[in-house]
Design a protein around this motif. Structure first.
Motif, PDB file in Angstrom:
ATOM      1  N   SER A 195       0.842  -1.188   0.000  1.00 20.50           N
ATOM      2  CA  SER A 195       0.000   0.000   0.000  1.00 20.50           C
ATOM      3  C   SER A 195       0.866   1.221   0.000  1.00 20.50           C
ATOM      4  O   SER A 195       1.897   1.245   0.635  1.00 20.50           O
ATOM      5  CB  SER A 195      -0.862  -0.018   1.250  1.00 20.50           C
ATOM      6  OG  SER A 195      -0.591   1.094   2.040  1.00 20.50           O
ATOM      7  N   GLU A 196       0.420   2.216  -0.714  1.00 21.02           N
ATOM      8  CA  GLU A 196       1.152   3.471  -0.648  1.00 21.02           C
ATOM      9  C   GLU A 196       0.333   4.426   0.164  1.00 21.02           C
ATOM     10  O   GLU A 196      -0.873   4.344   0.205  1.00 21.02           O
ATOM     11  CB  GLU A 196       1.305   4.048  -2.047  1.00 21.02           C
ATOM     12  CG  GLU A 196       2.410   3.407  -2.816  1.00 21.02           C
ATOM     13  CD  GLU A 196       2.691   4.216  -4.056  1.00 21.02           C
ATOM     14  OE1 GLU A 196       2.732   5.447  -3.967  1.00 21.02           O
ATOM     15  OE2 GLU A 196       2.833   3.600  -5.098  1.00 21.02           O
ATOM     16  N   GLU A 197       1.029   5.389   0.768  1.00 22.40           N
ATOM     17  CA  GLU A 197       0.300   6.397   1.519  1.00 22.40           C
ATOM     18  C   GLU A 197      -0.444   7.311   0.551  1.00 22.40           C
ATOM     19  O   GLU A 197      -0.225   7.298  -0.641  1.00 22.40           O
ATOM     20  CB  GLU A 197       1.304   7.230   2.320  1.00 22.40           C
ATOM     21  CG  GLU A 197       2.021   6.414   3.354  1.00 22.40           C
ATOM     22  CD  GLU A 197       1.137   6.125   4.543  1.00 22.40           C
ATOM     23  OE1 GLU A 197       0.645   7.076   5.141  1.00 22.40           O
ATOM     24  OE2 GLU A 197       0.944   4.961   4.876  1.00 22.40           O
TER      25      GLU A 197
ATOM     26  N   HIS B 214      10.089  15.490   3.513  1.00 23.57           N
ATOM     27  CA  HIS B 214      10.432  14.460   2.523  1.00 23.57           C
ATOM     28  C   HIS B 214      11.435  13.489   3.114  1.00 23.57           C
ATOM     29  O   HIS B 214      12.463  13.884   3.648  1.00 23.57           O
ATOM     30  CB  HIS B 214      11.022  15.168   1.299  1.00 23.57           C
ATOM     31  CG  HIS B 214      11.856  14.305   0.403  1.00 23.57           C
ATOM     32  ND1 HIS B 214      11.372  13.719  -0.738  1.00 23.57           N
ATOM     33  CD2 HIS B 214      13.161  13.941   0.461  1.00 23.57           C
ATOM     34  CE1 HIS B 214      12.337  13.050  -1.326  1.00 23.57           C
ATOM     35  NE2 HIS B 214      13.427  13.169  -0.627  1.00 23.57           N
ATOM     36  N   VAL B 215      11.101  12.209   3.024  1.00 26.72           N
ATOM     37  CA  VAL B 215      12.142  11.192   3.216  1.00 26.72           C
ATOM     38  C   VAL B 215      11.779  10.081   2.241  1.00 26.72           C
ATOM     39  O   VAL B 215      10.621   9.682   2.138  1.00 26.72           O
ATOM     40  CB  VAL B 215      12.240  10.696   4.677  1.00 26.72           C
ATOM     41  CG1 VAL B 215      10.923  10.175   5.184  1.00 26.72           C
ATOM     42  CG2 VAL B 215      13.275   9.599   4.790  1.00 26.72           C
ATOM     43  N   ARG B 216      12.755   9.657   1.448  1.00 28.49           N
ATOM     44  CA  ARG B 216      12.494   8.610   0.472  1.00 28.49           C
ATOM     45  C   ARG B 216      13.603   7.588   0.520  1.00 28.49           C
ATOM     46  O   ARG B 216      14.771   7.929   0.718  1.00 28.49           O
ATOM     47  CB  ARG B 216      12.422   9.188  -0.948  1.00 28.49           C
ATOM     48  CG  ARG B 216      11.004   9.309  -1.434  1.00 28.49           C
ATOM     49  CD  ARG B 216      10.918   9.816  -2.861  1.00 28.49           C
ATOM     50  NE  ARG B 216       9.572  10.264  -3.192  1.00 28.49           N
ATOM     51  CZ  ARG B 216       8.612   9.490  -3.649  1.00 28.49           C
ATOM     52  NH1 ARG B 216       8.828   8.237  -3.879  1.00 28.49           N
ATOM     53  NH2 ARG B 216       7.418   9.964  -3.907  1.00 28.49           N
ATOM     54  N   PHE B 217      13.201   6.345   0.290  1.00 27.99           N
ATOM     55  CA  PHE B 217      14.144   5.235   0.337  1.00 27.99           C
ATOM     56  C   PHE B 217      14.300   4.740  -1.091  1.00 27.99           C
ATOM     57  O   PHE B 217      13.320   4.310  -1.708  1.00 27.99           O
ATOM     58  CB  PHE B 217      13.594   4.150   1.261  1.00 27.99           C
ATOM     59  CG  PHE B 217      13.460   4.655   2.676  1.00 27.99           C
ATOM     60  CD1 PHE B 217      14.493   4.479   3.586  1.00 27.99           C
ATOM     61  CD2 PHE B 217      12.347   5.383   3.063  1.00 27.99           C
ATOM     62  CE1 PHE B 217      14.385   4.991   4.869  1.00 27.99           C
ATOM     63  CE2 PHE B 217      12.247   5.910   4.345  1.00 27.99           C
ATOM     64  CZ  PHE B 217      13.278   5.706   5.245  1.00 27.99           C
TER      65      PHE B 217
ATOM     66  N   LYS C  12      10.569   4.616  -2.463  1.00 22.31           N
ATOM     67  CA  LYS C  12       9.373   4.482  -1.642  1.00 22.31           C
ATOM     68  C   LYS C  12       9.363   5.642  -0.671  1.00 22.31           C
ATOM     69  O   LYS C  12      10.391   5.979  -0.085  1.00 22.31           O
ATOM     70  CB  LYS C  12       9.431   3.174  -0.851  1.00 22.31           C
ATOM     71  CG  LYS C  12       9.293   1.974  -1.757  1.00 22.31           C
ATOM     72  CD  LYS C  12       9.151   0.710  -0.952  1.00 22.31           C
ATOM     73  CE  LYS C  12       8.789  -0.453  -1.864  1.00 22.31           C
ATOM     74  NZ  LYS C  12       9.124  -1.725  -1.263  1.00 22.31           N
ATOM     75  N   LYS C  13       8.181   6.217  -0.477  1.00 24.25           N
ATOM     76  CA  LYS C  13       8.057   7.250   0.537  1.00 24.25           C
ATOM     77  C   LYS C  13       8.120   6.592   1.896  1.00 24.25           C
ATOM     78  O   LYS C  13       7.668   5.461   2.057  1.00 24.25           O
ATOM     79  CB  LYS C  13       6.685   7.904   0.433  1.00 24.25           C
ATOM     80  CG  LYS C  13       6.584   8.979  -0.580  1.00 24.25           C
ATOM     81  CD  LYS C  13       5.263   9.708  -0.357  1.00 24.25           C
ATOM     82  CE  LYS C  13       4.741  10.252  -1.655  1.00 24.25           C
ATOM     83  NZ  LYS C  13       3.340  10.482  -1.659  1.00 24.25           N
ATOM     84  N   GLY C  14       8.631   7.317   2.871  1.00 23.43           N
ATOM     85  CA  GLY C  14       8.576   6.794   4.226  1.00 23.43           C
ATOM     86  C   GLY C  14       7.125   6.680   4.662  1.00 23.43           C
ATOM     87  O   GLY C  14       6.327   7.572   4.411  1.00 23.43           O
TER      88      GLY C  14
END
Length: 1966
Positions: free
Chosen positions: A1278-1280, A1533-1536, A1547-1549
């Motif tokens: 699932s994505e936010e 923003h934090v992205r992996f 992927k977004k945190g």
């Protein structure tokens, strides 16, 4: 009936007359085989002079304009013009392509050059930027590209003696380039005084950095480095076009017709004047020379090639001739001899021998020639001229017979009658004149029927008729010789024509394409004997067609070679040859005619021939006698897979919508639901439009695809696992030879290919950036290293990839028609085949391109599948008619009938083949397709009992076959996957709906069942329990759109598309009742709750009918809706219906009568609804997304516990919301699996499963519902939600400053002070009243400057060397201080210099290669790369020019640049990070997209790049143990990120796992073991992430923002730095354990109120800290002792600078309110004083005992140096003090301010400082002041660019110039005055020289300017634009510059960079 195929005979290019000399140069060379290589038109020619033979290279499709020879002299590179021009590298021996270089240049390729090794090729484009590009040509890969120059570049060459250096020249410039990394950096050649700036036409490099170049005026310019050293005057009389270097020396050729030879030192050897030789002529111009041994080749402007033997140089041989400039139109062939006559606008007529391939006669006429004809007896040659006259010559001796001018306009066509009696002359005056030959060409008739110019004429064989064509497309006939028009067509029926050269007429209809009315065919000539026709057109094509060809669009063979329009084509008299002439390329091509041969011989044509022929593809027009197309294939070829909205567009759409809805979006939004779903099983397989997409994996599982999902199915357990990396329909699937990886290609605007592993379901590589619209075919090579793919774009591009690296190896346009399959040759991975609609092509890789040849078969059939056989040349393909074609190389050997109808799949086995077709039969064959060994029919009768479903029909069309594990796996068009046992039984494993949209979905009221109904006209019942099978199916008359179970589950109602509906028994599916009351689709159907008494039926024609189920009667109709009905729901009581329509209206009706009710929204929510599937209303308002303009929510369903609402939408998303969904834009969980639109969603009766159907993807998907608190399941599916929470991310002044800062580019900087007026170098000097006589009677002029404290011998200063820098960029940059060499050195940066500081010696060393400010720095921690540093800088636009942002990778110890990476990050590079192995570098840009790029820094190659985030990203760092994983942090923003091949996946945190966590602005990142990541936030918390899910928050790790974190590699401890007030327990620096649980705080003893740490680094027992206040501090871990290593001003600009009169110390005063004392020998700050106010200026008294400081607020202070006590202070002004000075006698103090005033104070009167006087009438603010040596005058420079002199202390202005000239000054710091006009440079229109200082010796002046340059001049410098040396390092805006005592050092102060640079002065030797 004429044959409609192309003719079987063909043409072979035999000879080309001419050479391209016009507009091209340096294009003629000797190859290693001593052949000559050059080009003409679009053909590369290799000419063997000894054997008089030519070979041709035909790989270009437009004019060639550049050529380079490889150093080994076998390979040739040629570049062409065109919209998408390409470069071919080819072998001059075999004339075959070796490599194609494409996709970079536009317009054309103007120059080419190989380097010394021949590994690299450089090319220059004709685009507006004249792009220069360096290629690794074998791989077809660009190594570097940069804008070349604003104007044309004429020549480019590699420096053959220095690696990676190039030189280019052109219009008014020469540039010297160096190649490092991917950066080409130019330095402009400095012409200086040695020679005029002019256009350079050619160049050659010699050793020791010497370059020779030929100029437009005939001089040779000799360069050393970048400076013009000397010129060789008058080497040629005018422009030097060509320069060639060989072992013996240099050869030059010029416009003056001379060739000169020079020795290696450029001393002249000899001159050859070609004008004076036998073959020479006036105006001969040399365009190309080549000197080899004793031979010289010379190419001229007029298309001749001379060969000169050096020792006999007066007798050059003319070895090739052609027509010169001007169009070539006239062509005639001799009636009895093998001769051709041509005439051109160059006024010459030439006769060519077709046997000897030579020019045998030439004669010059007065006028341009436009047409020619030879009389029937071969005696006369008639020439038609452009001026309307015509001339007749005797062929024998070219003497004139007659010259007649009857017309004004050009004669375009003339012809002799077959009996030789008449000559017909057609002109552009629309008429044809007839002349009698015997009557000495007397005019005997005239034809005047045309109303347009005459284009073509033909006589009849009896000479009685003439037919003409004219420009308006009319064909007319005339009687001869009178010229009367024939109107009665009857009499023409029997006329036979002597020749056919007309383009109109029934016999030649076929030359025109079917649907065009264009006149682009210029010439036709019929060969009656062989019944063929040759045509020549405007596109440079020569075509061969059958004659006669009656139907439009006839088949042809085409031949390329001429570049643009071909003006004429003629057969020779004996039909052996065709001669064609090119208009613009003025070349004559001679083609050999090869008549029809036996096909056997055709197989063994000499290679030369097949090459020419392979370029003459069959026509593009359709086959006329094609069999009808199979319906399935027809359907499939019409699918385009276009989307209205592609998922890639969503981010932009979202941003646009966000702007619109900012206000509503800011409101508090509904939280996402706690529970989630997980994909569990899919019923469906994509067989209806895909083939060969079903395989066994290594482990015996089955892999296939459906919708956007790759499915791995375990047939033992009946379970599925899913690869969910795609976001739209997958169209093709290929399996790796080891059967562990799979490649899948999808639909998309920029569609991607994923290669993933079937065990882990993780992407190994993602390939994108090449295919538009979609990818339709894939294949792995036999070694598994390569992957071939075909796109859905109009050209069906074929691409070959190295998939692991994600690199595109080669690409080419495949075919206009659809390609179904691509296969790589298993034996030779450089070869591949593609097959498709009327298409079979055999390809081989050539560099960056692919060369394709069509399969040689009679007529092209549509191929559906293909496979390689048991040897590299055998190929087997299946056709749409059921044949198998057997190919050897490109030749069709035979065909075998295999199936009825198309063969869709063929598969090679060890010993044989298996095929499957539309006839539903699987056939096994032996290895030659001789025998069919066995067939299996797919029938219901043989279905095994264990099948998971039912066959819909017997013999379904087979689309995929695969073998393995003793079984045959079969996929059918109907969406079934079957396993056939070798012995016969068939098991059905998986099935789904067939083609057509699935809309109807209903779940059973109390069993785990569901029903679906689809446009495929079936109703199906599915078992949702673990057996996952289809229980029942029933065919319907029509497709259906909806269905519903009755409340007891016994009946099932189905609505059909024709307006009828039926009720069937839910077990047997047999009819109970049916009704047909409506015309339009039944869109929803519902039983009332409880007993199910009523049935509501909604239709597309806006009504809802209510039926009584028991009595089967219609009892009510709901009217009043305005649009079709989309959804229905009953309330619990069965009394009320809720209806939604397509116009987004919500209505309520009472049952059973159907009366409309209006119910207020508040009441609707109170009603107890039996079901909720509607999408409108306040309780579901939040389900509509921001971008609802482009997407509809099509379906919804509320769970039975009323907590979760599931929705489906047009973009294929399934979303879950928390119910009720009030307020707009609620948060949700979102799942991608369906591809396009989700048509329906339903919960099962116990909410354990969610069932969804996808429209076009035919899938039924089953999702397991995982309730809240069920934490084990991964949230990765699932994505936010879409909109990031609009909660602000927190605020901090430092963060805001860093985010909003606009970095100035030095080169574009503007003035710092608000100046007015005219700049000094533009002011007109007023002549003084009495210009002094040359011999002055007056006293000698006094010294300008008092030079007291310098020794006897004054020595000028030659150079400045950077010695020290005080400063560190901490206030807006972070993570930029590091240890090197085990802590012996530290590295940091300020302005544009990288600084390495040795901690033991305190010595600094500098890296100064950056051209602008450094913003980020990182070190490579891998032991293989010790001391390797990367720094990123500010830059302008990312156009790859020298001002683009760049990253330098360099060695910190040697300061050697290892690589320069130019980036597209416009604005600058704000973060860099090395990967674990040290080989990759990650960079982040300041551009609006905040691009993230990954580089292989050693090669300078960009691996991947992607848009990072809409807002600022501060840091991105690789995980310390990885080369593929990194994390980026920034504003909210934090992205992996993962690097897969060349793609960046992110992927977004996910925050939702922790209650009330919100996305804050993230500032820093660190890493822990087991995939933990720590991010520091603006609020002082640290977030802890496991993979991409938030697992913990370390609250208030610091009280203010956590600006920096550092992960120690050796022990995993983490250091954090933040912003906080020092206290007992806390400090701004903390050391933590590996998990961030325990910490120890350190206090920085800086004495600041707030400590703000910007950078941390940990060494052995020490922590290094960089602060916002520009200090660098070393903290001991054991004792917490602080040692300040570096100090600097924290805020700038630093305005004030004062050097001590006798010691090497100086003071600086800055905006940060401090005055600091610096010691140069000790290399440190001795002291600082906080003034509490920004300071502007500072000055020592002459004895050095006092210091005066001027402040920004108008106050000034005098301190005593010894005690630092204030001696006095005063504030007489309210605005900043700009300069303050003690008089040399220490009596007066002068204070200059912004209030345009200078105040004088008498210091002898004591510290109360009363003003004694001031200077008036100053026109603007004061900048600098200087006292005279005797303290009686002061000079003032002002903001109006005026310099004034006043008396001291009276303040009276001195206006007399002579008086001023005699003053000797104590100091000189003014930037104005006649003595210093030379310091102002030309490009200071926006920026200024800001400061200056004359040395104590009075011989030099240094200046500082707004561009950040320090310059050193001689003093005085009254001449404008004086010579100087410049020194870089500062950022924009220098504020002050001073010499220290004894001129030992220069100190410069920076405005933007808050840094002080100390330069050591290098004095000239005595």
């Amino acid at each position: 009936m004429a044959d409609r195929t192309a003719p079987n005979c063909h043409l072979r290019l035999e000879w080309v007359y001419g050479y391209r000399g016009h507009q091209c140069r340096n294009n003629l060379y000797y190859t290693a085989a001593k052949e000559i290589v050059y080009f003409v038109a679009g053909v590369g020619v290799v000419y063997n002079t000894r054997e008089h033979k030519q070979k041709f290279y035909l790989g270009h499709n437009d004019d060639i304009i550049s050529l380079a020879l490889h150093p080994e002299r076998v390979l040739v590179a040629t570049g062409q013009v065109g919209k998408e021009p390409y470069i071919c590298v080819w072998d001059s021996y075999t004339v075959q392509t070796v490599s194609i270089l494409k996709d970079v240049h536009t317009h054309g390729v103007a120059c080419l050059a190989f380097d010394l090794e021949g590994q690299c090729l450089v090319s220059v484009g004709l685009d507006s930027k004249n792009t220069i590009c360096v290629w690794d040509w074998r791989r077809g890969k660009v190594l570097a590209a940069a804008p070349g120059h604003t104007d044309r570049i004429f020549d480019i060459s590699w420096d053959l003696y220095q690696p990676s250096k190039l030189v280019s020249c052109g219009v008014k410039h020469i540039k010297f380039w160096s190649l490092c990394g991917n950066a080409l950096t130019p330095k402009r050649g400095v012409f200086g005084k040695t020679g005029d700036l002019q256009t350079i036409l050619c160049l050659a490099c010699a050793k020791d950095e010497v370059t020779y170049s030929g100029a437009l005026n005939g001089d040779i310019y000799v360069w050393k480095g970048i400076n013009l050293m000397r010129t060789v005057q008058g080497a040629h009389g005018s422009g030097i076009f060509s320069m060639n270097v060989c072992e013996e020396g240099f050869a030059t050729g010029g416009r003056d017709g001379c060739v000169r030879l020079w020795d290696l030192n450029f001393k002249p050897i000899t001159v050859i004047d070609l004008r004076e030789t036998d073959q020479g002529y006036k105006g001969l111009s040399v365009r190309s020379v080549c000197w080899r041994g004793d031979h010289i080749l010379v190419g001229t402007q007029d298309s001749e090639i001379f060969e000169v033997v050096v020792h006999d140089r007066n007798k050059p041989f003319l070895i090739m001739q052609g027509h010169c400039e001007g169009e070539l139109w006239a062509l005639a062939v001799h009636p009895t001899k093998p001769l051709a006559m041509t005439g051109s606008d160059d006024r010459s007529v030439r006769i060519w021998s077709l046997i000897d391939h030579a020019l045998i006669a030439r004669c010059n006429m007065e006028e341009p020639i436009r047409c020619a004809a030879v009389s029937t007896d071969g005696i006369h040659l008639a020439l038609g001229m452009k001026d309307g006259s015509f001339t007749v010559l005797r062929v024998r001796d070219m003497t004139e017979v007659v010259h007649i001018k009857d017309r004004k306009e050009a004669i375009h066509e003339l012809k002799y009658s077959p009996d030789g009696a008449h000559l017909a002359v057609g002109s552009n005056d629309n008429s044809v004149d007839i002349y009698g030959v015997v009557q000495r060409y007397k005019k005997v008739g005239e034809c005047i029927g045309s109303n347009s110019f005459i284009t073509h004429m033909d006589w009849s064989t009896d000479s009685k008729y003439l037919q003409t064509n004219d420009g308006s497309g009319r064909r007319l006939f005339y009687r001869m010789p009178s010229g009367k028009e024939v109107t009665n067509r009857e009499e023409l029926k029997l006329v036979q024509w002597a020749s056919w050269t007309c383009v109109l007429g029934p016999e030649v209809n076929g030359i025109w394409p079917k649907y065009s009315d264009i006149n682009d065919i210029n010439s036709v000539d019929a060969n009656f004997n062989n019944q063929v026709l040759v045509t020549a057109d405007d596109y440079g094509l020569v075509k061969l067609l059958r004659y006669p060809c009656i139907k439009k669009g006839a088949k042809f063979k085409k031949y390329l070679g001429h570049s643009a329009h071909i003006t004429n084509a003629r057969w020779s008299h004996d039909y052996q040859w065709v001669i064609t002439i090119g208009g613009a390329d003025h070349s004559v091509f001679q083609w050999k005619f090869v008549p029809e041969r036996k096909s056997k011989e055709a197989l063994h044509i000499a290679p030369q021939e097949t090459l020419a022929d392979s370029n003459s593809e069959e026509s593009d027009s359709d086959q006329s006698d094609v069999p009808e197309m199979d319906s399935e294939i027809e359907q499939e070829t019409q699918l385009t897979y276009r989307r209205q909205v592609y998922k890639e567009d969503l981010p932009q759409l979202k941003e646009q919508c966000k702007e619109k809805h900012r206000a509503t979006a800011m409101k508090k939004r509904e939280r996402a639901p706690g529970s989630g779903v997980k994909l569990h099983f899919i019923h469906g397989y994509r067989g209806y439009d895909c083939r060969s997409n079903l395989f066994y994996t290594q482990t015996g599982e089955i892999v296939y695809h459906v919708a956007a999902i790759g499915v791995v199915y375990n047939r033992q357990q009946n379970t599925q696992r899913f690869y969910m990396g795609h976001d739209d329909d997958i169209l093709c699937l290929a399996i790796h030879p080891l059967k562990d990886f799979v490649a899948t290609g999808q639909v998309g605007r920029d569609s991607s290919i994923h290669i993933w592993d079937t065990e882990m379901l993780k992407p190994m590589s993602v390939l994108k950036g090449f295919h538009q619209l979609g990818v339709c075919a894939l294949d792995f090579s036999a070694d598994g290293k390569r992957l071939a793919s075909v796109g859905l774009d109009d050209n069906h591009t074929v691409v070959l990839w190295d998939w692991r690296k994600g690199e595109k190896l080669s690409a080419m346009r495949g075919s206009k028609d659809k390609i179904f399959v691509v296969k790589i040759n298993p034996y030779l991975p450089d070869k591949l085949i593609t097959a498709g609609v009327k298409h079979m092509k055999f390809w081989h890789k050539a560099g960056g391109g692919l060369i394709g040849r069509k399969g040689n078969m009679g007529k092209t059939e549509t191929m559906m599948c293909a496979v390689y056989g048991w040897s590299e040349e055998m190929v087997f393909s299946g056709t749409c008619t059921g044949d198998i074609c057997i190919w050897r190389d490109m030749f069709l050997m035979k065909t075998v009938k295999a199936h009825d109808g198309p063969v869709f799949s063929v598969h090679a086995l060890e010993k044989g083949f298996v095929t499957g077709g539309k006839d539903g039969i699987v056939a096994l064959w032996d290895d030659t397709f001789e025998r069919c060994l066995k067939t299996y029919a797919i029938k219901r009768a043989v279905l095994a009992p264990g099948s998971k479903g039912l066959l819909l029909e017997d013999n379904p069309s087979i689309r995929a076959i695969s073998l393995g594990h003793g079984h045959i796996l079969v996929g059918t068009k109907n969406g079934e996957i079957l396993e056939v046992d070798k012995s016969g039984p068939i098991t059905l494993l998986v099935q789904g709906h067939m083609e057509g949209e699935v809309w109807g979905l209903a779940t059973h009221p109390h069993l785990p069942l569901c029903a679906t109904v689809s446009d495929d006209k079936t109703l199906r019942i599915w078992d949702l329990s673990p057996s996952h099978c289809m229980l029942a199916v029933r065919k319907l008359r029509k497709g259906g759109r909806c269905c519903c179970f009755s409340p007891d589950g016994k009946a099932l109602a189905v609505g059909l598309n024709d307006g009828s509906f039926l009720i069937v028994n839910a077990d047997t599916l047999e009819d109970l009742v049916s009704f047909h009351h409506r015309k339009d689709i039944i869109s929803d159907i519902r039983f009332s709750p409880g007993a199910g008494k009523y049935l509501a039926v909604a239709s597309g024609d806006t009504f809802v009918d209510i039926y009584n189920v028991m009595s089967s009667k219609r009892v009510g109709v709901c009217k009043g809706c305005l649009n079709y009905i989309t959804h229905l729901d009953w309330d619990k009581r069965g009394k009320l219906l809720q209806v939604n329509t397509g116009a987004k209206e919500q209505f309520f009706f009472e049952a059973p009568r159907g009366k409309r009710q209006t119910i207020p929204a508040t009441e609707v929510e109170k009603i107890d609804w039996s079901t909720w599937t509607c999408v409108l209303g306040t309780s579901v308002e939040g389900v509509w997304p921001l971008i609802s303009e482009v997407t509809e929510v099509t379906a919804a369903c509320l769970s039975n516990d009323r907590k979760v609402l599931a929705t489906g939408d047009d973009l294929g998303y399934v979303k879950l919301f928390r119910y009720p969904v009030k307020g707009k834009y609620a948060k949700f969980k979102r799942y991608v699996a369906h591809s396009t639109h989700v048509t329906n969603v339903r919960w099962t009766h116990d909410d354990s499963l969610l069932v969804t159907v996808g429209g076009g993807d035919t899938c039924l998907m089953i999702w397991a519902h995982e309730p809240e608190g069920h934490r084990e399941f991964k949230q990765c599916d699932s994505e936010e939600s879409d909109i990031e929470s609009e909660d602000d991310g927190g605020y901090d002044s430092d963060v805001t400053r860093e985010n909003e800062i606009n970095y100035t580019i030095k080169a574009l900087s503007t003035n710092m002070r608000p100046m007015t007026g005219v700049k000094p170098h533009l002011q007109l000097k007023e002549p003084s009243v009495d210009e002094r006589p040359p011999v002055s009677r007056a006293l000698p002029q006094p010294e300008k400057l008092q030079t007291n404290n310098v020794g006897k011998k004054k020595r000028p200063i030659e150079d400045l060397v950077l010695e020290l820098v005080f400063g560190y960029r901490g206030n807006d940059c972070r993570n930029n201080v590091h240890y090197l060499n085990e802590g012996a050195d530290i590295i940091y940066h300020t302005a544009s210099v990288g600084i390495v500081l040795n901690l033991t010696t305190s010595c600094q060393s500098f890296y100064v290669e950056h051209s602008d400010d450094i913003l980020c720095l990182t070190i490579n921690q891998h032991p293989k790369f010790p001391n390797v540093v990367a720094t990123g800088q500010v830059g302008d636009t990312g156009d790859m020019s020298a001002t683009s942002p760049s990253i330098h990778v360099w060695d910190a110890m040697t300061k050697q640049t290892l690589s320069v990476l130019r980036c597209f990050h416009s604005g600058g590079v704000c973060s860099v990070s090395f990967s674990a192995t040290g080989k990759l570098l990650l960079s982040v840009g300041l551009d609006p997209e905040h691009t993230i790029t990954i580089w292989k820094w050693q090669e300078g190659a960009k691996v991947a790049s992607r848009i990072g985030h809409t807002q600022r990203i501060f840091v991105a760092e690789f995980r310390p143990d990885s080369d593929t994983h990194f994390v980026s942090v920034g504003i909210k923003h934090v992205r992996f990120w993962t690097l897969a091949g060349r793609a960046l996946l992110s992927k977004k945190g996910v925050l939702s796992s922790i209650e009330d966590a919100r996305m804050q602005t993230m500032l820093s990142v660190a890493f822990g073991a087991n995939n933990l990541t720590f991010t520091g936030t603006i609020s002082g918390d640290v977030c802890v992430w496991k993979e991409h899910i938030l697992v913990r928050i370390v609250a208030k790790a610091h009280t203010g923002p956590v600006f920096t974190m550092y992960t120690t590699l050796r022990d995993g401890l983490i250091v954090t730095g933040g912003k906080e007030r020092p206290s007992k327990e806390g400090g701004a620096l903390k050391l933590w354990d590996q998990e961030l649980k325990r910490c120890r705080a350190f206090r920085l003893e800086t004495g600041q109120i707030i400590d703000c740490v910007r950078s941390v680094c940990r060494g052995k027992g020490k922590i290094l800290v960089g602060t916002r206040n520009a200090e660098i501090i070393e903290v001991g871990e054991k004792n917490a002792a602080c040692n300040i290593l570096v100090n600097g001003h924290m805020d700038g600009p630093i305005w004030g600078l004062g050097t001590h009169p006798s010691r090497d110390v100086f003071l600086s005063a800055a905006e940060d309110g401090t005055v600091r004392l610096w010691d140069i020998p000790e290399k440190k700050m001795l002291n600082k004083v906080n003034l509490g106010h920004p300071a502007r200026t500072i000055s020592y008294s002459p004895e050095g005992d006092m210091v005066a400081i001027g402040m920004k607020n108008g106050e000034f202070i005098i301190l005593l140096v010894a005690s630092l006590k204030i001696w006095g202070k005063k504030r007489d002004r309210r605005s900043p003090i700009q300069d303050i000075r003690f008089s040399p006698n220490s009596r007066y103090l002068a204070v200059g301010s912004t209030e345009s005033a200078v105040d004088f104070y008498d210091l002898t009167l004591g510290p109360q400082l009363n003003r004694i006087n001031c200077c008036r009438d100053i026109p603007s603010f004061v900048m600098q002041m200087d006292f005279s040596a005797d303290s009686t005058y002061v000079q003032i420079s002002t903001g109006a660019y005026k310099r004034l002199v006043y008396e001291v202390p009276s303040g009276k202005q001195v206006t007399e110039q002579t008086h001023v000239d005699r003053i000797t000054w104590a100091t000189w710091t003014s930037v104005l005055g006649d003595e210093v006009v030379g310091i102002w440079s030309r490009n200071t229109d926006k920026a200024d020289v800001t400061c200056a200082c004359v040395s104590h010796s009075g011989l030099n002046i240094v200046t500082g300017d707004d561009f950040g340059m320090v310059k050193l001049f001689d003093f005085p410098c009254p001449e404008k634009f004086a010579k100087h040396k410049r020194f870089l390092g500062h950022s924009a805006h220098l504020t002050n510059v001073r010499f220290t005592n004894g001129d030992r050092f220069v100190v410069s102060a920076g405005g933007d960079d808050r840094s002080l640079f100390v330069w050591r002065c290098v004095h000239a030797p005595h």
